[in-house]
Design an enzyme around this catalytic site. Structure first.
Site: not given
Length: 294
Positions: A176, A184, A220
């Site tokens: 992860d 982002n 992700d």
């Protein structure tokens, strides 16, 4: 006739019990770039199909042992993209129609011209390549180029079965990207996509060549499947992966959960254990960061 590019290096299985015809076809197709393996009867052909992948199978309908229809069905069952051409000297219309309904690419009636056979093979190869491209697209994540989640489940199920049959270890990593939402928000989604591509590249480098498989599990999160890897080998891959992500120069890190296959643990259980281990790794990293900040 000059060799055609579409036939070059194509792997062909020829099943024919007439010695002279089998020799003629094998020699002609080999001379035009095909890698031809041949069998005289159905039993040998079935064993060869189980042991290798062929681009095209050419089979007489009337060979001994399992007949041409059975061989055609088995070739398509094992590899849906493999194209089958049947040849016959005395097959009835119903038999030919059955073969076509079963999914064979084409058929030729004896006697036939070898140049016509080559054109038929080339046409079948075009179908093989198109089907393989479609299969590859269905397995691949469009952003990172890694395998996707659906293919992850299929490969993991197969590897769990193989590990249990052979008594070999199997490890799974759930990866992860830490604080990816914040990344982002700060840099924008295009930068986020670029970062995921670079993380995926690090995963590929961390994998053992032609042994391990990497997948984009979703968002992700990534999965790395490690066949025949015990805890020591898997821990080494984890260390290498984290180092490679740091070397990418991103202001990002990854948390990794490691799970090893045990008796009584199924596919979902293995993923669940890796997920729990990943959150423990994330919590440790967070605690270490707080201690350094104090």
């Amino acid at each position: 006739m000059a060799p055609r590019e579409t036939a070059t290096r194509a792997r062909v299985l020829l099943v024919e019990d007439e010695e002279l015809l089998r020799w003629s076809i094998e020699r002609y197709l080999s001379g035009h770039g095909c890698l031809v393996e041949s069998a005289r009867e159905g039993g040998a052909a079935m064993r060869m199909l189980a042991a290798a992948t062929y681009d095209v199978v050419i089979t007489d309908l009337a060979v001994g042992g399992p007949d041409g229809l059975t061989i055609a069905a088995e070739a398509r069952r094992l590899h849906a993209e493999t194209q089958v051409i049947v040849i016959t000297g005395c097959g009835s219309k119903d038999t030919v129609l059955t073969a076509l309904r079963q999914g064979v690419a084409d058929y030729l009636e004896k006697p036939f011209d070898l140049e016509l056979l080559l054109v038929t093979v080339e046409r079948a190869l075009e179908k093989t390549e198109i089907l393989r491209e479609l299969v590859q697209l269905s397995r691949t994540d469009g952003l990172t180029g890694l395998y996707n989640q659906r293919h992850c489940y299929a490969v993991l199920e197969a590897e769990i079965g193989r590990a249990r049959r052979q008594g070999h270890p199997l490890a799974l990593l759930l990866v992860d990207v830490d604080d990816f939402k914040h990344y982002n928000d700060q840099y924008g989604h295009l930068a986020g996509d670029a970062a995921l591509i670079r993380v995926a590249a690090a995963l590929r480098k961390a994998c053992r060549r032609e042994v391990d498989s990497a997948f984009r599990y979703g968002g992700d999160e990534f999965v790395v499947l490690l066949p025949e890897a015990d805890g020591v080998v898997a821990a080494g891959v984890v260390s290498r992966l984290k180092a490679l992500v740091r070397e990418e120069g991103l202001s990002l890190s990854v948390s990794v959960g490691l799970a090893s296959l045990r008796d009584g643990v199924d596919l979902q259980g293995l993923i669940r254990e890796a997920d729990q281990a990943m959150y423990r790794d994330k919590a440790r990293a967070s605690a270490d960061g707080l201690r350094r900040a104090v």
